[in-house]
Write an enzyme that holds these catalytic residues in place. Structure first.
Site: not given
Ligand code: GRF
Length: 221
Positions: A67, A92-93, A95, A111, A145, A147, A174-175
């Site tokens: 890593r 998705m890694r 850090l 998140h 830690e 999120d 959307e939000a």
């Molecule tokens: C999103 O829901 C974000 O909150 C989470 O991973 C997702 C990524 O979606 N961390 P995208 O690749 O931006 O469409």
């Protein structure tokens, strides 16, 4: 005024990246995306950046023995692009603490929950299982830690009867696309400061008032 140079790290679909790209297309927006890095070849995020003429780089974590070595490559690429801020957008890694410290208060994540509730994966399924009536999304500065870290912006989103993880995810997404550009703008304008692990937003004179409470179910239910 010079725009803040941003490096975006993504692994997949890239819809939040697209929202940032769209916001930054306005020359008046105070940040520009200097580089998009993906750890997965062929990630849709890369195509979105390409289409917008933004430089991309694939740094595959599989190619590194540790890593630390992977994170050092990320760090070098970000520095070479003169990035001043890192936006994690579906990266998705995990850090390393060294990388997180190097970019302390200069790296944000989005998140899909109202943190500190529901950190981690499978967020929407856990939200539904818990039966909460309001969920949402959060942009926060990154700490080690998962999120966690000082919260910059949040949006509240109702959980509706009959929701599945997918329908809820779509509503929350959307939000997300609204608050991530907002958070980046606040940073770019120099209006978001971390003070004792909380974010202070410097008010803009003439700014709109904070909206009232979101009630779910609504008062007239
Ligand atoms: C999103 O829901 C974000 O909150 C989470 O991973 C997702 C990524 O979606 N961390 P995208 O690749 O931006 O469409």
């Amino acid at each position: 005024m010079a725009r803040l140079k941003v490096g975006v790290l993504a692994s997949g679909r890239g819809s939040n990246l697209a929202a940032l790209i769209e916001a930054a297309a306005d020359p008046a927006f105070p940040a520009e995306i200097a580089l998009v890095i993906a750890n997965v070849k062929g990630a849709a995020a890369l195509a979105r950046a390409d289409a917008a003429g933004i430089p991309t780089k694939v740094i595959e974590h599989r190619a590194f023995a540790s890593r630390a070595a992977f994170d050092a490559a990320l760090d070098a690429a970000l520095r070479a692009a003169k990035a001043e801020l890192v936006c994690l957008a579906g990266f998705m890694r995990l850090l390393t603490p060294k990388f997180v410290e190097a970019w302390r208060d200069r790296m944000v994540n989005i998140h899909p929950s109202l943190l500190p509730a529901f950190p981690g994966l499978d967020t929407h399924a856990r939200v539904l299982a818990a039966g909460v009536k309001i969920t949402g999304c959060t942009v926060h500065f990154v700490r080690h830690e998962t999120d966690s870290g000082p919260i910059l912006a949040q949006a509240a989103v109702p959980v509706l009867p009959g929701d599945t993880a997918d329908t809820l995810a779509a509503r929350v997404l959307e939000a997300e696309h609204r608050i991530y550009p907002l958070a980046l703008r606040l940073i770019g304008e120099g209006r978001a400061r971390v003070v004792e692990e909380r974010v202070e937003i410097v008010a803009r004179t003439g700014g709109k008032a904070t909206p009232g409470a979101l009630l779910n179910p609504p008062q007239d239910a």
